[in-house]
Design an enzyme around this catalytic site. Structure first.
Site, short mmCIF file in Angstrom:
data_model
loop_
_atom_site.label_atom_id
_atom_site.label_comp_id
_atom_site.label_asym_id
_atom_site.label_seq_id
_atom_site.Cartn_x
_atom_site.Cartn_y
_atom_site.Cartn_z
N LYS A 1 0.84 -1.20 0.00
CA LYS A 1 0.00 0.00 0.00
C LYS A 1 0.88 1.25 0.00
CE LYS A 1 -3.68 2.19 2.58
NZ LYS A 1 -4.54 2.14 3.74
N GLU B 1 10.90 -4.50 4.08
CA GLU B 1 10.99 -5.91 3.72
C GLU B 1 10.58 -6.13 2.26
OE1 GLU B 1 9.54 -4.44 6.20
OE2 GLU B 1 9.26 -5.72 7.96
N GLY C 1 -4.73 -2.19 5.07
CA GLY C 1 -3.89 -3.31 4.60
C GLY C 1 -4.49 -4.67 4.91
N ARG C 2 -4.92 -4.87 6.18
CA ARG C 2 -5.39 -6.22 6.56
C ARG C 2 -6.80 -6.50 6.07
NH1 ARG C 2 -4.08 -2.96 10.57
NH2 ARG C 2 -5.65 -2.17 12.00
N GLU D 1 -3.75 -6.96 15.15
CA GLU D 1 -3.29 -5.65 14.66
C GLU D 1 -4.45 -4.64 14.74
OE1 GLU D 1 0.09 -5.00 11.62
OE2 GLU D 1 -1.70 -4.60 10.46
N HIS E 1 -2.88 -33.29 18.77
CA HIS E 1 -1.71 -34.04 19.22
C HIS E 1 -0.58 -33.13 19.67
CE1 HIS E 1 -3.46 -37.87 18.03
NE2 HIS E 1 -4.02 -37.17 17.05
N LYS F 1 9.91 -0.58 13.96
CA LYS F 1 10.38 -0.29 12.60
C LYS F 1 11.42 0.82 12.62
CE LYS F 1 6.26 -0.97 9.69
NZ LYS F 1 5.25 -0.25 8.92
O1 F6P Z 1 2.88 -4.50 9.83
C1 F6P Z 1 2.49 -3.20 9.62
C2 F6P Z 1 1.88 -2.98 8.27
O2 F6P Z 1 1.73 -1.61 8.12
C3 F6P Z 1 0.55 -3.69 8.07
O3 F6P Z 1 -0.53 -3.05 8.61
C4 F6P Z 1 0.49 -3.78 6.58
O4 F6P Z 1 -0.46 -4.71 6.17
C5 F6P Z 1 1.91 -4.20 6.28
O5 F6P Z 1 2.69 -3.47 7.21
C6 F6P Z 1 2.37 -3.96 4.87
O6 F6P Z 1 2.29 -2.62 4.50
P1 F6P Z 1 2.39 -2.18 2.99
O7 F6P Z 1 1.26 -2.79 2.24
O8 F6P Z 1 2.33 -0.70 3.01
O9 F6P Z 1 3.71 -2.69 2.46
#
Ligand code: F6P
Length: 549
Positions: A206, A212, A267-268, A353, A384, A512
């Site tokens: 987003k 990452e 995002g979620r 979250e 189990h 972060k």
């Molecule tokens: O983990 C934090 C977060 O901001 C989430 O809410 C989001 O889904 C994820 O990182 C990825 O963010 P982006 O889509 O901006 O890369």
């Protein structure tokens, strides 16, 4: 603005909880033969049985009174109509508009966002068909065989969970892979067997700033350019899904290849948008639409059903009851369907979250427990592993059991065994077995008294452990869409009751920011570091080993 715990219904529930803590579900079931009928809800795609909770009609009445006092219906209206209920980020929350299959117009700041959603869906459809039918060619003219979706958190968990769940509905058009971890092992393993000429990367982010995802995207880009010797190959092999078009363009992605996300999609909650592109590529666009339809079905139920018969509302109220009033601190998600093997991981982000917070939307510290930690595992495997704890530990863990009447992969004899366990577990968690019964059972097998005295206390199960059972007909794009939407709305209602802003995630920022600082220090080992002694010690240990190598 009143604090939730000063509400009349809240205080009644606190008193009622004192009474109910003395009750055992066995007694409640024996007093009321209609319990299942009273405490279950049938929806087109599933049955929800919530009768195995420590509740009576009075509990539900009081919980509904709480929902009314908290104006759940008013907040629901605010969400669906696009009011800026994500107050700390000053945004609307409109993932429901992404699956508004009736296509009713919805205006946000003068723009009919239903039109924007429909045109984004048309772009997804055309693109999906082009790639799946082999008309979209890679830099050397070959058709695409593999899609690698790069993203993390909400830009990964939803699409990957759905792709895994609907594997049986995928054909052989494309292989879809996911890379989320910044640990290079994952991307290296995914890329190793692939042919760069035939791979399409989807960078889903987003913000298009997430470290990452950007690290993985740059590695993918280098891999492609190294193989193609051609910067222009990027246009044939990289797609972006983002709300930050400028960053995607700066990264080198063609404007044409950018799928839009809006700031009103969290995002979620974004798998219904172009973030779901890998799902559509894997299953075909029609099945993606079925997923949206299933979710829309629940949106309608959530908006129209009275609170007493409203599945997401009831689930949310039960969670508040079990955690805030009865004191449970965690909740298990236990799918008895192999296809849902990523559901608990997905639910961890969705719920924790969203509601893992301890100040109200007015910025005041809450004076009550909020949401539990969410964890879980596939049915039989969990039995189990940790079910011992569910049955006999002194922590009560309310659990959602999710199963299907029909397996998507019927193999003779398997499904009945699975489902026998599914039904037995909620029964056992509820009924338990008392010492008298344990002793009688041991006696009946011919055990001597000495042995019975020794073992009996260990075999007692107190029972009275709350569960919800969600029984789907069969996992399909439509029923899965419904299941996910059910939980999304549950989480929303929970947030309203607990007075929590469910749509921000400030809690991920501190770590972060510190990681960015430490990263700079790791890149420049000579720079002196000044953290606490633990962090200094760890970084020094790490760097000493690296510099000695
Ligand atoms: O983990 C934090 C977060 O901001 C989430 O809410 C989001 O889904 C994820 O990182 C990825 O963010 P982006 O889509 O901006 O890369």
């Amino acid at each position: 603005m009143s604090n939730r715990s000063s509400l009349k219904s809240w205080q009644s529930l606190e008193n009622h909880a004192l009474e109910m803590k003395q009750q055992h579900m066995n007694e409640l079931f024996s007093l009321d033969e209609q319990r299942f009928d009273k405490f279950s809800i049938q929806l087109p795609s599933m049955l929800l049985d919530y009768s195995k909770n420590v509740i009576t009609g009075k509990t539900i009445d009081q919980l509904i009174a709480l929902a009314e006092e908290c104006d759940v219906s008013g907040w629901r209206e605010k969400m669906f109509s696009g009011q800026r209920i994500n107050s700390t980020e000053d945004r609307a929350v409109l993932h429901t508009a992404l699956r508004n299959r009736k296509q009713t117009p919805l205006y946000l700041e003068g723009e009919n966002i239903t039109d924007s959603v429909e045109s984004a869906l048309s772009k997804m459809k055309a693109f999906t068909e082009e790639v799946r039918q082999g008309q979209w060619k890679g830099y050397s003219g070959k058709r695409i065989t593999d899609v690698v979706s790069i993203g993390v958190g909400g830009s990964n968990l939803g699409p990957q969970m759905v792709t895994e769940a609907l594997k049986q509905y995928s054909d052989d058009s494309l292989n879809v892979h996911y890379v989320s971890n910044v640990d290079g092992t994952q991307i290296a393993n995914v890329l190793r067997p692939l042919n760069p000429e035939k791979v399409l990367f989807i960078v889903s982010s987003k913000t298009f700033t997430t470290t990452e995802t950007m690290t993985n995207a740059r590695t993918a880009l280098k891999w492609l350019v190294a193989a193609s010797f051609d910067d222009k190959a990027v246009a044939k092999h990289f797609i972006a899904v983002t709300a930050n078009k400028d960053n995607a363009v700066n990264f080198g992605i063609d404007e044409e290849n950018i799928f839009e996300l809006w700031d009103w999609v969290g995002g979620r909650f974004s798998l219904w948008s172009a973030i779901g592109l890998p799902i559509a590529l894997d299953l075909g666009f029609e099945k993606f639409i079925e997923l949206l339809e299933g979710a829309h079905e629940i949106d309608e139920h959530f908006c129209q059903a009275p609170l007493t018969e409203n599945a997401p509302v009831i689930l949310a109220l039960l969670s508040v009851w079990n955690c805030t009033f009865l004191g449970a601190q965690s909740q298990a998600i236990l799918p008895y369907d192999q296809s849902l093997h990523m559901l608990s991981a997905y639910m961890q982000q969705a719920e924790m979250e969203s509601n893992g917070k301890s100040v109200t939307w007015h910025g005041k510290e809450v004076n009550y427990p909020t949401v539990p930690s969410i964890w879980g595992e596939l049915g039989i495997n969990g039995q189990h592993a940790f079910y011992q704890y569910l049955h006999q530990s002194n922590n009560i863990v309310p659990a959602d059991f999710i199963g299907s009447v029909e397996s998507v992969t019927p193999v003779q004899g398997h499904h009945q065994t699975l489902m026998a366990n599914f039904f037995a577990q909620t029964q056992a968690l509820m009924t338990g077995v008392d010492e008298q019964q344990v002793r009688a059972d041991l006696k009946a097998t011919g055990r001597v008294d000495e042995y019975i005295d020794k073992v009996a206390p260990h075999k007692v199960h107190k029972g009275n452990r709350p569960t919800n059972t969600i029984l789907m007909k069969r996992i399909s794009p439509r029923t899965l869409g419904s299941l996910i939407a059910l939980y999304e709305h549950k989480i929303f209602v929970q947030g309203i009751i607990l007075q929590i802003c469910s749509f921000d995630q400030w809690g991920v920022e501190l770590g972060k920011g510190l990681a960015n600082k430490i990263h700079q220090q790791l890149d420049q080992p000579k720079v002196s570091i000044n953290h606490d002694s633990s962090t200094n010690g760890l970084i020094n240990f790490y760097q000493n080993i690296i510099s000695a190598e």
